[in-house]
Design an enzyme around this catalytic site. Structure first.
Site, short mmCIF file in Angstrom:
data_model
loop_
_atom_site.label_atom_id
_atom_site.label_comp_id
_atom_site.label_asym_id
_atom_site.label_seq_id
_atom_site.Cartn_x
_atom_site.Cartn_y
_atom_site.Cartn_z
N LYS A 52 1.08 -18.87 34.42
CA LYS A 52 0.15 -19.83 33.82
C LYS A 52 0.68 -20.27 32.47
O LYS A 52 1.22 -19.46 31.71
CB LYS A 52 -1.23 -19.18 33.67
N SER A 128 -9.73 -22.03 35.26
CA SER A 128 -8.66 -22.84 34.70
C SER A 128 -7.28 -22.50 35.26
O SER A 128 -6.36 -23.29 35.11
CB SER A 128 -8.63 -22.68 33.18
N SER A 152 -11.71 -17.65 35.24
CA SER A 152 -10.55 -18.51 35.49
C SER A 152 -9.46 -17.94 36.40
O SER A 152 -8.59 -18.69 36.82
CB SER A 152 -9.90 -18.90 34.17
N1 GLN Z 1 -14.70 -22.16 33.25
C1 GLN Z 1 -14.94 -21.33 32.10
C2 GLN Z 1 -14.75 -22.14 30.85
O1 GLN Z 1 -14.57 -23.29 30.95
C3 GLN Z 1 -14.02 -20.15 32.13
C4 GLN Z 1 -12.66 -20.48 31.76
C5 GLN Z 1 -11.76 -19.30 31.72
O2 GLN Z 1 -12.05 -18.24 32.29
N2 GLN Z 1 -10.67 -19.43 31.01
O3 GLN Z 1 -14.81 -21.64 29.78
#
Ligand code: GLN
Length: 448
Positions: A52, A128, A152
């Protein structure tokens, strides 16, 4: 080479990668071909992997999915997890797309382009870590690393039909993970199988003097817990995880899962985690507050793109940030700065911290009597690209079942558990006690 062939074949459609490292990877692979000594001793010998793009890779562009860092081509050090993977001779194929600074649930907040779901490219891959999940599902790499602040790793793993683990907070060093919300972020593996997942987590875990929040806890051989024996395992099923907003299909898939566990000799009971309903609001206060502080370092001075339109210092900060960050990142910085400002601190941030404790206590009470908690990973399977982009609040709701786990610092996995009518995968989420990833893997492997 096989990885790059596959990428050539499918990445036009999937768009999982932001940066490829072909020359280096092939050179490394060639070296390994002639290597006779490490073959036996290296645990990830020659495996093609993707990372990532918020995990710092020495000499390899690291953008965090942000235009702000589009020119950050030459990071000077490796994240601890990279050193650990390299030591076991894994081969890094490239860097994977993500929502900008890990803020999002669909990859549509990437500052470059959205990744698509390999099962159906009209749908999102989740986020994400969407690139991380899609690359594994599309067979471009054997496994990838993602990061999980509120879901994410698990949500994209569910949407793409692969296995994603968010380890206990402190299990894996965050050194070299570009911080979003430091008290919630964890790095974890995304793989095709539970066994691979356990193997990768073994490699990347452990105390690290460069991360004071990494835990001095023994790293067990997770692969040894894959005994398939779940007789007598006590499962808790929170009624809040099968409530309003969860699709009927998803509920039905969990009922099926419970039948499987029953047939394997485990028992389950419905329980309640009464403070779950505060999880999303609590998370958005805490995560945004931490993000507003963490992202202050992107000022146009140290790294990233500096605005060319500024004539003085203040304008340089302002313009670099306004031009470099996307809308969602700006929204979070403003929300976080507001929540932390002196007149509002008690009303928002302090209150959110209290709610966080209540959420954590809910889990602790359950884990006195049960070994694992299970539920769906997400309330629905993957949604269509563009479906939720106009409404941040519906987008935030995709993480309603994953966020409490980060707030409590617990480990949680998503494993595939069937398909919707449209042919999109569902994820089963298994949550365990602190540092008890072993039991999660045991339960996941028995079901798989
Ligand atoms: N979707 C969540 C956010 O937008 C979690 C994102 C994540 O785990 N990095 O914060």
């Amino acid at each position: 080479n096989t990885s790059y062939d596959r990428i050539e074949e499918v990445d036009d459609q999937v768009k999982a990668f932001l940066t490829l490292d072909k020359e280096n990877a092939l050179e490394q692979a060639n070296e390994l071909d002639n290597d006779t000594t490490d073959r036996q001793t290296s645990r990830l010998f020659g495996m093609p992997i993707g990372i990532k793009d918020n995990i710092v890779t020495m000499g390899l562009r690291t953008t965090c999915g942000s235009q702000f860092l589009r020119n950050f081509d030459d990071p000077l050090y490796n994240a601890t997890v990279m050193n650990k993977l390299n030591a076991q001779k894994a081969v890094t194929i490239g860097k994977l797309n993500m929502d900008e600074f890990a803020m999002g649930s669909s990859n549509e907040n990437s500052g470059f382009y959205p990744t698509r779901n390999p099962w159906n490219t009209d749908y999102v891959p989740g986020g994400s870590s969407g690139g991380s999940a899609a690359s594994v599902a599309a067979g471009e790499v054997l496994f990838s690393l993602g990061s999980d602040t509120g879901g994410s790793i698990r949500e994209p793993a569910a949407f793409c039909g692969v296995v994603g683990m968010k380890p206990t907070y402190g299990r894996v060093s965050r050194f070299g993970l570009v911080a979003f919300a430091s008290s919630l972020d964890q790095i974890g593996p995304i793989t095709r199988t539970v066994e691979d997942n356990a193997r990768v987590l073994e490699v990347i875990s452990g105390l690290d003097e460069n991360d004071s929040t990494s835990a001095d806890v023994e790293v067990p051989a997770f692969t040894e817990s894959l005994t398939n024996d779940v007789k007598g395992l006590k499962i808790a099923v929170p009624k809040e995880y099968l409530g309003e907003g969860v699709s009927e299909e998803v509920k039905a898939s969990i009922q099926q899962v419970l039948k499987v566990y029953e047939s394997l000799g485990a028992t389950w009971e419905e329980v309640s985690l009464p403070h779950s309903k505060y999880a999303i609001s609590t998370y958005y206060i805490i995560a945004s507050s931490e993000a507003s502080a963490n992202l202050a370092r992107f000022d146009g001075v140290r790294y990233g793109v500096r605005s060319e339109n500024a004539t003085n210092m203040m304008d340089m900060f302002k313009l670099s940030r306004s031009e470099g960050f996307g809308d969602e990142v700006k929204r979070r910085i403003m929300l976080g700065t507001f929540a932390l400002s002196s007149g509002y601190y008690d009303a928002y941030y302090k209150k959110a911290q209290k709610a966080r404790t209540l959420i954590k206590n809910d889990f602790e009470a359950i884990f006195n009597d049960y070994d694992i908690v299970i539920g769906p990973t997400a309330p629905t399977p993957a949604f269509k690209i563009g479906e939720k982009t106009d409404d941040p609040l519906t987008m935030y709701a995709s993480d309603i079942i994953t966020i409490p786990v980060n707030l409590a610092g617990l480990p949680g996995i998503s494993v595939p558990c069937g398909f919707s009518e449209e042919g999109l995968p569902f994820g089963l989420q298994i949550i365990g006690k602190h540092f008890d990833e072993g039991t999660i893997y045991r339960a996941a492997h028995a079901y798989e």
